[in-house]
Motif scaffolding. Structure first.
Motif, mmCIF file in Angstrom:
data_model
loop_
_atom_site.group_PDB
_atom_site.id
_atom_site.type_symbol
_atom_site.label_atom_id
_atom_site.label_comp_id
_atom_site.label_asym_id
_atom_site.label_seq_id
_atom_site.Cartn_x
_atom_site.Cartn_y
_atom_site.Cartn_z
ATOM 1 N N GLY B 274 43.961 30.103 44.564
ATOM 2 C CA GLY B 274 43.634 30.918 43.393
ATOM 3 C C GLY B 274 42.227 31.473 43.385
ATOM 4 N N ALA B 275 41.346 30.914 44.268
ATOM 5 C CA ALA B 275 39.948 31.343 44.187
ATOM 6 C C ALA B 275 39.787 32.747 44.750
ATOM 7 C CB ALA B 275 39.072 30.377 44.968
ATOM 8 N N PHE B 276 39.278 33.624 43.977
ATOM 9 C CA PHE B 276 38.991 34.965 44.489
ATOM 10 C C PHE B 276 37.793 35.513 43.730
ATOM 11 C CE2 PHE B 276 40.341 37.378 40.850
ATOM 12 C CZ PHE B 276 41.250 36.535 40.238
ATOM 13 N N LYS B 277 37.182 36.502 44.325
ATOM 14 C CA LYS B 277 36.057 37.173 43.649
ATOM 15 C C LYS B 277 36.552 38.506 43.113
ATOM 16 C CE LYS B 277 32.711 35.304 46.785
ATOM 17 N NZ LYS B 277 32.061 35.775 47.954
ATOM 18 N N LEU B 278 36.026 38.833 41.987
ATOM 19 C CA LEU B 278 36.489 40.037 41.293
ATOM 20 C C LEU B 278 35.411 41.108 41.353
ATOM 21 C CD1 LEU B 278 38.658 41.274 39.505
ATOM 22 C CD2 LEU B 278 37.537 40.266 37.559
ATOM 23 N N ALA B 279 35.820 42.273 41.796
ATOM 24 C CA ALA B 279 34.876 43.397 41.786
ATOM 25 C C ALA B 279 35.382 44.423 40.788
ATOM 26 C CB ALA B 279 34.785 44.025 43.167
ATOM 27 N N VAL B 280 34.605 44.667 39.760
ATOM 28 C CA VAL B 280 34.966 45.686 38.772
ATOM 29 C C VAL B 280 34.122 46.912 39.069
ATOM 30 C CG1 VAL B 280 35.063 46.225 36.335
ATOM 31 C CG2 VAL B 280 35.390 43.889 37.083
ATOM 32 N N ASN B 312 39.318 47.575 26.011
ATOM 33 C CA ASN B 312 39.468 46.486 26.977
ATOM 34 C C ASN B 312 38.443 46.584 28.095
ATOM 35 O OD1 ASN B 312 41.652 45.318 25.665
ATOM 36 N ND2 ASN B 312 43.053 46.824 26.551
ATOM 37 N N LEU B 313 38.176 47.790 28.486
ATOM 38 C CA LEU B 313 37.195 47.971 29.564
ATOM 39 C C LEU B 313 35.810 47.526 29.119
ATOM 40 C CD1 LEU B 313 37.723 48.923 32.339
ATOM 41 C CD2 LEU B 313 36.978 51.180 31.708
ATOM 42 N N ARG B 314 35.504 47.804 27.893
ATOM 43 C CA ARG B 314 34.195 47.377 27.385
ATOM 44 C C ARG B 314 34.081 45.865 27.417
ATOM 45 N NH1 ARG B 314 32.112 50.492 22.054
ATOM 46 N NH2 ARG B 314 32.597 52.607 22.701
ATOM 47 N N LYS B 315 35.207 45.224 27.109
ATOM 48 C CA LYS B 315 35.178 43.757 27.128
ATOM 49 C C LYS B 315 34.919 43.270 28.541
ATOM 50 C CE LYS B 315 39.021 42.927 24.695
ATOM 51 N NZ LYS B 315 40.068 42.197 23.952
ATOM 52 N N MET B 316 35.491 43.981 29.497
ATOM 53 C CA MET B 316 35.280 43.636 30.904
ATOM 54 C C MET B 316 33.809 43.765 31.285
ATOM 55 S SD MET B 316 37.566 42.570 32.708
ATOM 56 C CE MET B 316 37.707 42.301 34.420
ATOM 57 N N MET B 317 33.153 44.726 30.693
ATOM 58 C CA MET B 317 31.770 44.998 31.069
ATOM 59 C C MET B 317 30.824 43.903 30.624
ATOM 60 S SD MET B 317 31.208 47.933 32.610
ATOM 61 C CE MET B 317 32.638 47.889 33.581
ATOM 62 N N LYS B 318 31.258 43.153 29.641
ATOM 63 C CA LYS B 318 30.374 42.069 29.196
ATOM 64 C C LYS B 318 30.406 40.976 30.232
ATOM 65 C CE LYS B 318 31.563 42.705 24.447
ATOM 66 N NZ LYS B 318 32.316 42.082 23.399
ATOM 67 N N ASN B 319 29.312 40.311 30.397
ATOM 68 C CA ASN B 319 29.274 39.315 31.451
ATOM 69 C C ASN B 319 29.470 37.917 30.899
ATOM 70 O OD1 ASN B 319 26.960 39.480 30.074
ATOM 71 N ND2 ASN B 319 25.657 39.940 31.818
ATOM 72 N N ASN B 320 30.593 37.732 30.220
ATOM 73 C CA ASN B 320 30.898 36.384 29.749
ATOM 74 C C ASN B 320 31.946 35.729 30.622
ATOM 75 O OD1 ASN B 320 32.855 38.159 29.065
ATOM 76 N ND2 ASN B 320 32.729 37.828 26.852
ATOM 77 N N TRP B 321 32.039 36.194 31.861
ATOM 78 C CA TRP B 321 32.893 35.524 32.822
ATOM 79 C C TRP B 321 32.059 35.278 34.064
ATOM 80 C CZ3 TRP B 321 33.947 39.005 36.951
ATOM 81 C CH2 TRP B 321 33.659 40.340 36.661
ATOM 82 N N SER B 322 32.674 34.683 35.107
ATOM 83 C CA SER B 322 31.877 34.426 36.297
ATOM 84 C C SER B 322 32.719 34.657 37.527
ATOM 85 C CB SER B 322 31.352 32.994 36.298
ATOM 86 O OG SER B 322 32.436 32.092 36.444
ATOM 87 N N GLY B 323 32.027 34.818 38.618
ATOM 88 C CA GLY B 323 32.739 34.921 39.891
ATOM 89 C C GLY B 323 33.022 36.349 40.305
ATOM 90 N N GLY B 324 32.060 37.221 40.158
ATOM 91 C CA GLY B 324 32.333 38.573 40.616
ATOM 92 C C GLY B 324 31.124 39.457 40.385
ATOM 93 N N ALA B 325 31.350 40.743 40.476
ATOM 94 C CA ALA B 325 30.262 41.690 40.276
ATOM 95 C C ALA B 325 30.808 42.926 39.587
ATOM 96 C CB ALA B 325 29.648 42.063 41.619
ATOM 97 N N ILE B 326 29.941 43.566 38.863
ATOM 98 C CA ILE B 326 30.322 44.803 38.167
ATOM 99 C C ILE B 326 29.513 45.939 38.788
ATOM 100 C CG2 ILE B 326 30.453 45.973 35.960
ATOM 101 C CD1 ILE B 326 30.450 43.345 34.591
#
Lengths: 385, 418
Positions: B274-280, B312-326
């Motif tokens: 399940g471990a993956f990095k997310l690139a937005v 929804n996209l705006r919510k994605m832009m907030k950095n309240n998650w971890s493990g990736g880059a925007i």
């Protein structure tokens, strides 16, 4: 002063003392009265007469009086302007009139003018026959007496030259290498100018014949004897490129050479500082030229002078421009750049630039809208009925 | 340089927002502080490379092309050179993500070649060194029009793809705030509006890009779409996406759900697979906080907040998650109601956008320098794109430089006419 009304009906001669022959002596009083306009004629007849009378005729005394008035007026004007009446030239007169009677008319010929009566009243031919109706000149019945007498003179000179040649041959002094008349830098007078000189109308065919005869005169040896006569019929051409003012090369505190120039096109005014710094940056009104002129055509206009001279990446241009639209602004900048380049470029290049049209200011402006039409040229919808 | 970077991270993670806000407001100085050492070193390397390339002139291929196809190994030595995007990657990763003119160019030249440029290299180096246990860093590419922001973004995205990340790529956020044919009131929330066409289109592309992840990831909660349809907990993500593609009405909500799932599951949980990095990656991010050109039925203007996708996209832009880059890029060309001369972040994002995007790492993109221009020119010559005989001479080259002022997009348009 500059008279406007015409009064006299008598046709009296002007002296144009170039040919050395006076066609007529001024006879102001003894010439029989030509029909005078009656004051009590009805208006209908008046109109007809005006059309048929031809150009207005001025008497010699009238003209002389105008000349006197002009001279007196000139002195008055000089006094008014506070200048010395003795050294008051025509340029000073023009300046003073423009100052005293400022006019906003676009047509320069419609503005108030004060010139010597010779320039204002057209030259006229006098009556060329005497009391009994016999003409004075032997060529009168050709219809174009001055033209044919000119041709006659030229042919006389040709014959005289041939005789001179024969004389020299007889004496054994004949040389074909004689002094040639310098004809470069001048041209033959145009047909209009010849007409003005002869005070007669000539046709194209006549003009060509006259030029051919002149050429024949020139082709003979010993033509330098008649140099003065021939040069009367040639007009000097001015060297155009000497007219351009080259802006001065100035030096920056850092030692960089730069020059400043202006340009105009259609209401847009541009002012340019061209620096010889070795980079190709162009800034207009504080913005990069790529942003100011998003259209390729405008940037090509800016490129034209620099590319023509071959100095594309060498100069730094800093310019300010205002007024009109983008195309006119580009044209104004182009003119300003070309003028500024004159100080960095050699004489031959200046002539080439002039011939390429880089230094000519584009005289086209917006045409006036006329009444009764939609615009300058567009008419209202045409209705057949 | 690394010390500066770590210091930045530490201040950030301590939650010391005030200091950082100040520093990023003065963003020009921030970039200078950041990249001072970086630029020095790259400058020296560039000179060395220039000497090398000058001596390698007889072999033209090596001057402007490099055979290194993996962005992981691109370094400053490759700066200014073209590398080829593998066709398989183009099809998968960028079905629609590349600029339209570049897509035409790929079709014409039969290959997709991208120039390696300093901004992209910088971005990739940050991505390599970032710590993914902390909240994601936001990178904003900004610059004048036509300088290559989208291309740099795509280059960095290619890197992420080769590293095996999960890519969420919105090629142009401006497409979601203008020219919408259908605007439905949202099924889930009364005050919001849906855009079914755009949402389903995006879901299809997302599926193509991230196929291998779809079966591995599972939903964490139950989603109810209508009275009869719902997705249970534990279903693979693929099913969720199919749901959205098939049922257009609820596609925007599906998008929201997908984003939520990805946020929850990115990076952290080590479930083995399940471990993956997310690139937005969002291009035209200033669309999220600007104005829309859409109208509601009563003829009043829509706010971006009222659109589901944007919300929804705006919510994605907030950095309240971890493990990736925007990764984001600003764009003026597609934006509505923004003047053409605006290109700086604070102008294009606006007050609201700037506040919500803060703190971010700004990366500036500029026109070609001499070397890059040279390499672009040689590439076009190699591809026989410059047909005019005069363009091969020195004179012609100078003319080209003058007319385009080394702006990539204008150069491309200019050469298209030759």
């Amino acid at each position: 002063m500059a008279a406007s009304s015409c009064r006299g009906v008598r046709s009296i001669l002007w002296k144009y003392g170039s040919c050395g022959k006076n066609f007529c002596v001024s006879r102001s009083k003894t010439v029989p009265q030509l029909p005078v306009r009656h004051i009590c004629v009805s208006s209908a007849l008046w109109k007809k007469n005006l059309a048929a009378a031809g150009p207005q005729k001025f008497t010699l005394e009238f003209i002389n009086k105008q000349v006197e008035e002009f001279e007196i007026g000139k002195r008055h004007l000089a006094n008014m302007m506070g200048e010395d009446p003795e050294t008051f030239t025509q340029e000073d007169i023009d300046r003073s009139i423009a100052y005293l009677f400022p006019s906003g008319l676009f047509e320069k010929r419609a503005r108030p003018v004060m010139k010597h009566p010779e320039e204002i009243f057209p030259k006229q031919t006098a009556v060329q026959w005497d009391a009994e109706g016999r003409p004075f000149h032997f060529l009168f019945y050709t219809g174009q007496q001055s033209y044919y007498s000119l041709l006659h003179d030229v042919y006389e000179k040709i014959l005289a030259m041939e005789r001179h040649q024969d004389n020299m041959r007889n004496k054994g002094l004949f040389t074909s290498e004689t002094k040639q008349i310098l004809l470069t830098g001048s041209r033959w007078l145009l047909k209009e100018e010849i007409e003005e000189y002869l005070v007669e109308n000539i046709s194209d065919h006549d003009y060509m014949r006259m030029i051919q005869l002149m050429e024949k005169l020139l082709s003979m040896p010993y033509c330098s004897l008649e140099e003065e006569f021939i040069l009367k019929f040639r007009k000097q051409l001015e060297v155009q490129s000497s007219k351009h003012e080259i802006p001065a090369l100035q030096y920056d505190p850092q030692g960089v050479t730069f020059s400043v120039a202006d340009g105009r096109r259609k209401t847009a005014k541009a002012s340019i500082t061209l620096r010889d710094s070795g980079s190709g940056n162009i800034t207009i009104n504080g913005r990069n030229y790529l942003h100011y002129f998003p259209l390729l055509q405008d940037r090509e206009q800016l490129m034209f002078p620099l590319h023509f001279v071959g100095m594309l990446g060498r100069f730094d241009v800093e310019g300010s421009v205002e007024g009109s639209g983008h195309s006119a602004q580009a044209g104004a900048l182009r003119l300003a750049i070309s003028r500024a380049l004159l100080s960095f470029v050699s004489e031959g290049e200046v002539e080439k630039m002039r011939q390429a049209g880089l230094l000519t200011a584009d005289p086209r402006i917006k045409e006036r809208k006329k009444p009764g039409q939609e615009g300058a040229r567009k008419k209202f919808t045409w209705k057949k009925r | 340089m690394t010390s500066c970077f770590l210091r930045y991270l530490s201040t950030f993670s301590l939650g010391n927002m005030n200091l950082h806000k100040l520093s990023s407001r003065l963003y020009p100085t921030a970039t200078q502080k950041f990249r001072h050492l970086h630029i020095q070193s790259s400058g020296q390397q560039l000179e060395a490379v220039a000497v090398e390339t000058a001596s390698a002139e007889p072999n033209p291929l090596s001057v402007f092309r490099t055979s290194e196809q993996d962005p992981t190994y691109h370094s400053e030595g490759h700066s200014g050179q073209y590398y080829m995007l593998p066709p398989a990657h183009i099809q998968k990763l960028f079905p629609y993500g590349l600029p339209p003119r570049f897509q035409l160019q790929i079709k014409t030249f039969n290959e997709g070649c991208v120039m390696v440029r300093p901004p992209a290299l910088e971005l990739i180096s940050y991505l390599k060194r970032a710590d993914y246990s902390k909240p994601p860093l936001r990178y904003v590419l900004y610059g004048d029009i036509g300088t290559g922001k989208t291309m740099s973004l795509c280059h960095a995205l290619h890197y992420c793809y080769t590293q095996g990340w999960l890519i969420v790529h919105i090629p142009d956020a401006h497409l979601w705030i203008k020219n919408c044919k259908e605007l439905l009131p949202s099924s889930s929330r009364p005050s919001r509006f849906d855009q079914p066409i755009q949402a389903s289109q995006w879901l299809k592309n997302f599926k193509i890009t991230n196929e291998r992840f779809l079966s591995k990831l599972k939903t964490t909660q139950r989603y109810v779409w209508t009275k009869r349809e719902s997705t249970e907990k534990g279903q693979p993500l693929g099913e969720l996406i199919d749901q959205g593609v098939n049922r257009m009405k609820s596609s925007s909500d599906v998008v929201g759900a997908v984003l939520r799932e990805l946020k929850l599951q990115a990076g952290g949980t080590t479930e083995g697979e399940g471990a993956f990095k997310l690139a937005v990656a969002v291009d035209g991010v200033n669309a999220l906080w600007g104005k829309t050109s859409l109208k509601k039925e009563d003829r009043t203007m829509c706010e971006p907040e009222e659109l589901t996708l944007i919300h929804n996209l705006r919510k994605m832009m907030k950095n309240n998650w971890s493990g990736g880059a925007i990764l984001t890029a600003l764009s003026q060309t597609g934006s509505v109601f923004k003047p053409r001369s605006a290109y700086l972040p604070n102008e294009l994002l606006g007050e609201e956008g700037f506040d919500s995007m803060e703190p971010f790492v700004p990366v500036s993109v500029s026109n070609y320098n001499e070397k890059e221009f040279e390499s672009c020119y040689l590439y076009y010559l190699d591809r026989s794109w410059l047909q005019h005989p005069h363009s091969r001479s020195e004179e012609g080259k100078k003319e080209l430089i003058f007319l385009c002022n080394k702006n990539p997009s204008i150069l491309e348009r200019l050469c298209a006419a030759l």
